[in-house]
Design a protein around this motif. Structure first.
Motif, PDB file in Angstrom:
ATOM      1  N   TRP A 114      97.776   0.203 -62.587  1.00 17.07           N
ATOM      2  CA  TRP A 114      98.352   1.058 -61.637  1.00 17.07           C
ATOM      3  C   TRP A 114      97.685   1.985 -60.475  1.00 17.07           C
ATOM      4  O   TRP A 114      98.002   1.973 -59.278  1.00 17.07           O
ATOM      5  CB  TRP A 114      98.330   2.471 -62.123  1.00 17.07           C
ATOM      6  N   VAL A 115      96.252   0.298 -60.769  1.00 16.91           N
ATOM      7  CA  VAL A 115      95.506   0.877 -59.389  1.00 16.91           C
ATOM      8  C   VAL A 115      96.465  -0.261 -58.136  1.00 16.91           C
ATOM      9  O   VAL A 115      95.697   0.064 -56.709  1.00 16.91           O
ATOM     10  CB  VAL A 115      94.487   0.022 -59.809  1.00 16.91           C
ATOM     11  N   VAL A 116      96.824  -1.519 -58.803  1.00 14.74           N
ATOM     12  CA  VAL A 116      97.552  -1.528 -57.533  1.00 14.74           C
ATOM     13  C   VAL A 116      99.482  -2.005 -57.811  1.00 14.74           C
ATOM     14  O   VAL A 116     100.017  -1.508 -56.411  1.00 14.74           O
ATOM     15  CB  VAL A 116      97.360  -3.722 -58.152  1.00 14.74           C
ATOM     16  N   VAL A 117      99.624  -1.128 -58.901  1.00 10.78           N
ATOM     17  CA  VAL A 117     101.439  -1.359 -58.227  1.00 10.78           C
ATOM     18  C   VAL A 117     101.459   0.369 -58.198  1.00 10.78           C
ATOM     19  O   VAL A 117     102.153  -0.162 -57.161  1.00 10.78           O
ATOM     20  CB  VAL A 117     101.846  -0.842 -60.423  1.00 10.78           C
ATOM     21  N   GLY A 118     100.615   0.679 -58.337  1.00  6.62           N
ATOM     22  CA  GLY A 118     100.782   1.931 -57.359  1.00  6.62           C
ATOM     23  C   GLY A 118     100.316   2.228 -55.052  1.00  6.62           C
ATOM     24  O   GLY A 118     101.402   2.605 -55.117  1.00  6.62           O
ATOM     25  N   TYR A 119      99.592   1.092 -55.647  1.00 10.33           N
ATOM     26  CA  TYR A 119      99.145   1.038 -54.019  1.00 10.33           C
ATOM     27  C   TYR A 119     100.399   0.359 -53.660  1.00 10.33           C
ATOM     28  O   TYR A 119     100.637   0.759 -52.513  1.00 10.33           O
ATOM     29  CB  TYR A 119      98.274   0.113 -53.833  1.00 10.33           C
TER      30      TYR A 119
ATOM     31  N   SER B 298      90.370   6.733 -48.564  1.00 12.79           N
ATOM     32  CA  SER B 298      89.767   5.272 -49.265  1.00 12.79           C
ATOM     33  C   SER B 298      87.963   6.432 -49.582  1.00 12.79           C
ATOM     34  O   SER B 298      87.347   5.377 -51.096  1.00 12.79           O
ATOM     35  CB  SER B 298      89.011   4.195 -47.681  1.00 12.79           C
ATOM     36  N   LEU B 299      87.778   7.112 -48.577  1.00 10.09           N
ATOM     37  CA  LEU B 299      86.579   7.633 -49.589  1.00 10.09           C
ATOM     38  C   LEU B 299      87.245   8.136 -50.334  1.00 10.09           C
ATOM     39  O   LEU B 299      85.761   8.336 -51.964  1.00 10.09           O
ATOM     40  CB  LEU B 299      86.721   9.411 -48.387  1.00 10.09           C
ATOM     41  N   ALA B 300      88.165   9.036 -50.861  1.00  8.90           N
ATOM     42  CA  ALA B 300      88.400   9.572 -52.294  1.00  8.90           C
ATOM     43  C   ALA B 300      88.591   8.746 -53.025  1.00  8.90           C
ATOM     44  O   ALA B 300      87.844   8.717 -54.487  1.00  8.90           O
ATOM     45  CB  ALA B 300      89.841   9.949 -52.098  1.00  8.90           C
ATOM     46  N   CYS B 301      88.972   7.445 -53.005  1.00 12.24           N
ATOM     47  CA  CYS B 301      89.094   5.987 -54.161  1.00 12.24           C
ATOM     48  C   CYS B 301      87.799   5.927 -54.597  1.00 12.24           C
ATOM     49  O   CYS B 301      87.473   6.013 -55.730  1.00 12.24           O
ATOM     50  CB  CYS B 301      88.862   4.946 -53.312  1.00 12.24           C
ATOM     51  N   GLY B 302      86.731   6.054 -53.638  1.00 10.28           N
ATOM     52  CA  GLY B 302      84.599   6.381 -54.299  1.00 10.28           C
ATOM     53  C   GLY B 302      84.959   7.185 -55.041  1.00 10.28           C
ATOM     54  O   GLY B 302      83.766   6.863 -55.602  1.00 10.28           O
ATOM     55  N   PHE B 303      84.866   8.359 -54.629  1.00 12.50           N
ATOM     56  CA  PHE B 303      84.466   9.307 -55.353  1.00 12.50           C
ATOM     57  C   PHE B 303      85.318   9.824 -57.034  1.00 12.50           C
ATOM     58  O   PHE B 303      85.249  10.555 -57.359  1.00 12.50           O
ATOM     59  CB  PHE B 303      84.287  10.475 -54.780  1.00 12.50           C
ATOM     60  N   ALA B 304      86.553   9.019 -57.124  1.00 20.54           N
ATOM     61  CA  ALA B 304      87.474   9.428 -57.984  1.00 20.54           C
ATOM     62  C   ALA B 304      86.487   9.077 -59.330  1.00 20.54           C
ATOM     63  O   ALA B 304      85.968   8.139 -59.731  1.00 20.54           O
ATOM     64  CB  ALA B 304      88.378   8.350 -58.542  1.00 20.54           C
ATOM     65  N   GLN B 305      87.229  10.113 -60.601  1.00 18.14           N
ATOM     66  CA  GLN B 305      85.971  10.305 -61.767  1.00 18.14           C
ATOM     67  C   GLN B 305      86.605  10.055 -62.851  1.00 18.14           C
ATOM     68  O   GLN B 305      86.716   9.931 -64.268  1.00 18.14           O
ATOM     69  CB  GLN B 305      85.799  11.581 -61.871  1.00 18.14           C
ATOM     70  N   ASP B 306      87.789   9.765 -62.295  1.00 18.89           N
ATOM     71  CA  ASP B 306      88.688   9.272 -63.645  1.00 18.89           C
ATOM     72  C   ASP B 306      90.426   8.187 -62.987  1.00 18.89           C
ATOM     73  O   ASP B 306      90.405   8.286 -62.117  1.00 18.89           O
ATOM     74  CB  ASP B 306      89.660  10.091 -64.361  1.00 18.89           C
ATOM     75  N   MET B 307      90.762   7.087 -64.255  1.00 18.12           N
ATOM     76  CA  MET B 307      92.227   6.887 -63.463  1.00 18.12           C
ATOM     77  C   MET B 307      93.333   7.050 -62.684  1.00 18.12           C
ATOM     78  O   MET B 307      93.241   6.982 -61.857  1.00 18.12           O
ATOM     79  CB  MET B 307      92.336   5.764 -64.372  1.00 18.12           C
TER      80      MET B 307
ATOM     81  N   VAL C   8      94.329   6.373 -58.537  1.00 16.69           N
ATOM     82  CA  VAL C   8      95.426   5.895 -58.306  1.00 16.69           C
ATOM     83  C   VAL C   8      96.097   7.000 -57.792  1.00 16.69           C
ATOM     84  O   VAL C   8      97.156   6.259 -57.145  1.00 16.69           O
ATOM     85  CB  VAL C   8      96.484   6.290 -60.108  1.00 16.69           C
ATOM     86  N   ILE C   9      96.024   8.244 -57.889  1.00 14.40           N
ATOM     87  CA  ILE C   9      96.756   8.744 -56.651  1.00 14.40           C
ATOM     88  C   ILE C   9      95.618   8.997 -55.225  1.00 14.40           C
ATOM     89  O   ILE C   9      97.051   8.516 -53.970  1.00 14.40           O
ATOM     90  CB  ILE C   9      96.014  10.307 -57.220  1.00 14.40           C
ATOM     91  N   ALA C  10      94.655   8.112 -55.314  1.00 11.83           N
ATOM     92  CA  ALA C  10      94.282   8.009 -54.324  1.00 11.83           C
ATOM     93  C   ALA C  10      94.769   6.820 -53.332  1.00 11.83           C
ATOM     94  O   ALA C  10      94.926   6.393 -52.996  1.00 11.83           O
ATOM     95  CB  ALA C  10      92.731   8.063 -54.001  1.00 11.83           C
ATOM     96  N   ARG C  11      94.921   5.285 -54.677  1.00  6.90           N
ATOM     97  CA  ARG C  11      95.730   4.544 -54.107  1.00  6.90           C
ATOM     98  C   ARG C  11      97.527   4.686 -53.566  1.00  6.90           C
ATOM     99  O   ARG C  11      97.591   3.677 -52.863  1.00  6.90           O
ATOM    100  CB  ARG C  11      95.663   3.593 -55.418  1.00  6.90           C
ATOM    101  N   VAL C  12      98.227   5.537 -54.001  1.00 12.09           N
ATOM    102  CA  VAL C  12      99.335   5.858 -53.449  1.00 12.09           C
ATOM    103  C   VAL C  12      99.108   5.976 -52.103  1.00 12.09           C
ATOM    104  O   VAL C  12      99.662   5.496 -51.413  1.00 12.09           O
ATOM    105  CB  VAL C  12      99.510   6.656 -54.223  1.00 12.09           C
ATOM    106  N   ALA C  13      97.955   7.251 -51.994  1.00  6.13           N
ATOM    107  CA  ALA C  13      97.833   7.251 -50.437  1.00  6.13           C
ATOM    108  C   ALA C  13      97.439   7.082 -49.516  1.00  6.13           C
ATOM    109  O   ALA C  13      97.915   6.666 -48.089  1.00  6.13           O
ATOM    110  CB  ALA C  13      96.624   8.983 -50.348  1.00  6.13           C
ATOM    111  N   GLN C  14      96.280   5.499 -50.472  1.00  5.17           N
ATOM    112  CA  GLN C  14      95.851   4.119 -48.918  1.00  5.17           C
ATOM    113  C   GLN C  14      97.137   3.802 -49.157  1.00  5.17           C
ATOM    114  O   GLN C  14      97.458   3.191 -47.972  1.00  5.17           O
ATOM    115  CB  GLN C  14      95.113   3.610 -50.308  1.00  5.17           C
TER     116      GLN C  14
END
Length: 497
Positions: free
Chosen positions: A48-53, A88-97, A101-107
């Motif tokens: 989902w990291v790729v699919v969401g993006y 991008s900042l939020a992706c690096g600080f993510a504490q769980d999947m 994924v939410i940050a990757r969708v925004a990306q």
């Protein structure tokens, strides 16, 4: 609107930088996926990291293109860049999947905005004659990202930690933002019009359902869900086309397709997604299994393909800007692509690796010959106040073709290999390392299976490029203008050569 030479150079530098960042964000993450998923304790959800993006960037393309026409591309570009940096900042600080994924969708959404508005801005500030040259420079971001992304992602993950795969965007993005604030001019938007919300919702439902259906169709446990998703997709697409034919300002103006330049150009863009982008991801596995190469060596063929694409893309943009003539390049390019993929379908397993490298580099050269060029040509045929909309349409069909064809090819390979494997091998646990550690007879048998499964895939893609030759021949001959002026309204053209 004409810009001074120095401001134009700064603008192109800014657009190229953010385009590379957006493209890298797709390829650089792939190498670090296993590490990211392992540290966040969600290996089963790493896809989902790729699919969401990808889904977010695709389904919102027509929306972003239309918004760019309504409020101006400068505002959408700067907003997209700011959202990209924050996400991008939020992706690096993510504490769980879930957070990741939410940050990757925004990306994904912001990356689509950067890509589309870069092309739209180039169209507004350059003459049609100069546009292919600058479009090819900005378009070089994709092949560059494919070439350096996986290696860069692996190195960053190994030495700095996976968080820096995302945080590396910040210094370059902030520099590009500072440049963009100065270099990107204000471009007067079109008249305020009603946004096609119903069309946007219908398209989102239709495309997401289609991707899920194609993904599930190869899984016997999800067969019923795939049927439901196909049905929902069909209903939503029917509703989408009905809406687009009736609203005053559709997000995908179907009336444009009465213009032969636009319809042929959009078809050529789809050919690239279906015919080449879809199979690139499977080339390393094919060569590891059929040619018994290492993972590192198997990457040489896609690298050769993309390098040919990069060189051809830049060369074609420069040549068209010198002469103004463009029709010959898509014809030659699709012919080279068809010929190369036809040869790939006939290559016997065990051929020296340099042979498919040369053949696929020819496919890349052919594809690069019209990859960015066709966007510039289609933009010139559309009304100037709808440049963002037509740019989004061209990119949308390419991305849709790539997404759907990638899923179909993956299903064909998976089912074909599983059906042909001997009983002693389990397709679910088959890896290159397992095959390479088996007996010579088993290696030869697996190599033959992969060769037989991939041969019709290459042949089908060759036929796709052959259809592209027809679209290229139907592209009206013409010469791009030296003057920066509003393009004429798109109108039907006579179907003569």
């Amino acid at each position: 609107m004409p810009l001074s030479p120095i401001r134009l150079r700064l603008l192109i530098a800014s657009l190229l930088t953010v385009s590379i960042l957006g493209a890298l964000d797709h390829t650089i993450v792939a190498t670090s996926l296993a590490t990211v998923a392992g540290e966040l304790g969600a290996l089963q959800h790493m896809g989902w990291v790729v699919v969401g993006y990808t889904l977010a960037s695709t389904v919102l393309m027509p929306v972003i293109g239309k918004v760019g026409d309504l409020v101006g591309p400068r505002l959408v570009f700067l907003t997209s860049l700011a959202v990209f940096l924050v996400s991008s900042l939020a992706c690096g600080f993510a504490q769980d999947m879930t957070q990741l994924v939410i940050a990757r969708v925004a990306q994904g959404v912001s990356s689509a905005g950067l890509h589309l508005m870069s092309q739209t801005i180039v169209a507004h500030v350059t003459t049609p004659r100069d546009r292919p040259k600058y479009m090819s420079i900005v378009g070089a971001a994709f092949p560059i990202a494919i070439l350096v992304g996986p290696v860069l992602g692996g190195a960053i993950t190994d030495y700095w930690g996976w968080q820096w795969v995302f945080w590396i965007n910040l210094p370059f993005g902030l520099a590009a933002l500072a440049l963009a604030v100065f270099a990107v001019p204000h471009i007067e938007p079109g008249a305020r019009r009603r946004f096609d919300l119903a069309g946007a919702v219908a398209f989102t439902i239709a495309f997401v359902s289609l991707v899920l259906a194609v993904t599930w169709i190869g899984d016997p446990d999800a067969a019923s869900a795939a049927v439901v998703a196909f049905a929902l997709s069909g209903i939503a697409f029917a509703a989408f086309f009905a809406i687009e034919l009736r609203v005053d300002e559709p997000i995908v103006p179907l009336r444009f397709f009465a213009n032969r330049t636009i319809s042929a150009g959009v078809a050529l863009s789809a050919i690239i997604g279906i015919g080449l982008f879809s199979v690139t991801a499977y080339l390393p596995t094919y060569f590891q299994m059929a040619y018994r190469t290492s993972a590192t060596v198997s990457g040489l063929v896609p690298i050769a393909t993309v390098f040919g694409m990069l060189v051809s893309n830049l060369a074609t943009g420069w040549l068209v800007s010198r002469t103004g003539h463009y029709r010959v390049y898509p014809i030659i390019g699709t012919a080279l692509g068809a010929a190369g993929l036809l040869v790939m379908s006939m290559l016997p397993v065990g051929t020296p690796l340099w042979v498919p490298m040369v053949v696929m580099s020819i496919v890349g050269i052919g594809t690069g010959a019209f990859m960015s060029l066709i966007v510039a040509v289609v933009q010139d045929a559309a009304p100037r106040h709808e440049t963002g909309t037509i740019t989004a349409t061209v990119n949308l069909v390419r991305q849709m073709g790539s997404t759907v064809a990638t899923a179909v090819i993956g299903g064909v390979i998976g089912a074909g290999v599983a059906a042909a494997l001997p009983a002693s091998l389990d397709a679910a646990t088959l890896t290159p390392q397992l095959v390479h550690g088996s007996s010579a007879a088993v290696q030869a048998e697996v190599a033959q299976i992969y060769g037989e499964v991939l041969a019709p895939v290459f042949l089908a893609l060759a036929v796709t490029y052959a259809l592209g030759i027809v679209a290229a021949v139907l592209l009206p001959a013409g010469r791009l203008s030296d003057e920066l002026e509003p393009a004429a309204e798109a109108a039907p053209e006579p179907l003569t050569a």
